[in-house]
Enzyme design. Structure first.
Site, PDB file in Angstrom:
ATOM      1  N   GLU A  51      39.705  44.587  39.946  1.00 16.36           N
ATOM      2  CA  GLU A  51      40.820  44.055  40.714  1.00 16.36           C
ATOM      3  C   GLU A  51      41.637  43.143  39.807  1.00 16.36           C
ATOM      4  O   GLU A  51      41.099  42.207  39.200  1.00 16.36           O
ATOM      5  CB  GLU A  51      40.329  43.256  41.924  1.00 16.36           C
ATOM      6  N   ASP A  62      42.184  32.653  48.859  1.00 21.12           N
ATOM      7  CA  ASP A  62      41.511  32.280  47.624  1.00 21.12           C
ATOM      8  C   ASP A  62      40.982  30.859  47.679  1.00 21.12           C
ATOM      9  O   ASP A  62      41.691  29.925  48.081  1.00 21.12           O
ATOM     10  CB  ASP A  62      42.466  32.405  46.433  1.00 21.12           C
ATOM     11  N   TYR A 177      37.095  46.917  52.188  1.00 19.54           N
ATOM     12  CA  TYR A 177      36.650  45.652  51.614  1.00 19.54           C
ATOM     13  C   TYR A 177      36.027  44.830  52.737  1.00 19.54           C
ATOM     14  O   TYR A 177      36.728  44.320  53.600  1.00 19.54           O
ATOM     15  CB  TYR A 177      37.859  44.939  51.007  1.00 19.54           C
TER      16      TYR A 177
END
Length: 273
Positions: A51, A62, A177
């Site tokens: 990625e 994040d 995912y």
């Protein structure tokens, strides 16, 4: 049409009885040229796809480790979406065979222009796309364009997705995912208490491969999730290792030593140390 590189990788891994190791790196940390070297190092260490994170000043998913990496990339070189895509092309020109998955938030893509964006990523050898802040309810236009370009739009599903899991998984391409922990990315010792049941639910909802990410940081955790998933994603732990060796990477005399430390760490994750 040739088979998408992500699909080909999962087919090969299935035949070999292996689970994909999928590292995440923030491109431009500490600089663009070194990012190319890091991608080459990841392949040497046993990564199966990678990625490529686009630095972003206001990330939603994040944690602090990746936030700091984005800050370094933006302050060092003002890294843009186009720069990250170009790094993919440079790595490919340097001989890297790994499938590339672009990880970006939606605003940079929208500002870039959707037609121009897809033309560019197709020409630069990118096979997949993850946009964590674009929900399935709002992704119809981008999904249609991705399908036409044979770019896999990879969705995220979380333990809290509940009745949306089936709808999300049904439209997945490349892999689903699966978010192993609630909250933002980051190294963790514990995962969501219902993670096993959650993975079983996602598995039953799709024939597309599933990969687990958010918080996986060592070989023991990779092995634990390899029993239930087709891929394991490691982000913050690798980005933190890069952060530790940034002083080495920034000097020509010590750069190889820094890359070797990254290689050793990822080799341990992949079981190829």
């Amino acid at each position: 049409m040739a088979i998408n590189a992500i699909d080909a990788a999962f087919q090969r891994l299935l035949e070999e009885g292996r689970t994909a190791l999928i590292p995440f790196v923030t491109i431009g940390d500490p600089d663009l040229g070194t990012s190319v070297d890091i991608i080459k190092t990841l392949e040497q260490a046993g990564a199966d796809m990678v990625e490529l994170g686009v630095p972003y000043s206001d990330p939603l998913a994040d944690g602090p480790v990746i936030q700091r990496a984005s800050e370094r990339a933006l302050s060092n070189a003002s890294v843009t979406l186009a720069d990250v895509i170009d790094v993919a092309a440079q790595a490919r020109a340097a001989g890297v065979q790994l499938p590339f998955i672009l990880f970006t938030y939606f605003n940079p893509v929208l500002q870039f222009g959707l037609d121009r964006f897809f033309d560019l990523i197709v020409s630069k050898g990118i096979s997949g796309l993850i946009i964590p802040d674009l929900p399935i309810e709002e992704d119809a236009e981008l999904r249609e364009m991705a399908e036409r370009a044979d770019i896999h739009l990879i969705p995220l599903v979380a333990p809290t997705s509940n009745d949306r899991v089936t709808r999300i998984a049904a439209k997945a391409r490349g892999f689903v995912y699966c978010v192993s922990s609630l909250g933002v990315t980051g190294v963790r010792a514990d995962f969501h208490k219902g993670i096993d049941e959650f993975l079983a639910t996602v598995r039953s909802a799709t024939s597309t491969p599933i990969a687990v990410g958010f918080g996986i940081s060592n070989r023991e955790q990779v092995e634990r999730f390899s029993k239930q998933a087709d891929g394991v994603i490691v982000g913050s732990a690798i980005v933190r290792k890069i952060e530790e060796v940034v002083p080495l990477l920034q000097s020509p005399d010590t750069k190889q030593a820094g890359l070797e430390q990254i290689r050793q760490f990822v080799s341990e994750l992949s079981g190829r140390a």
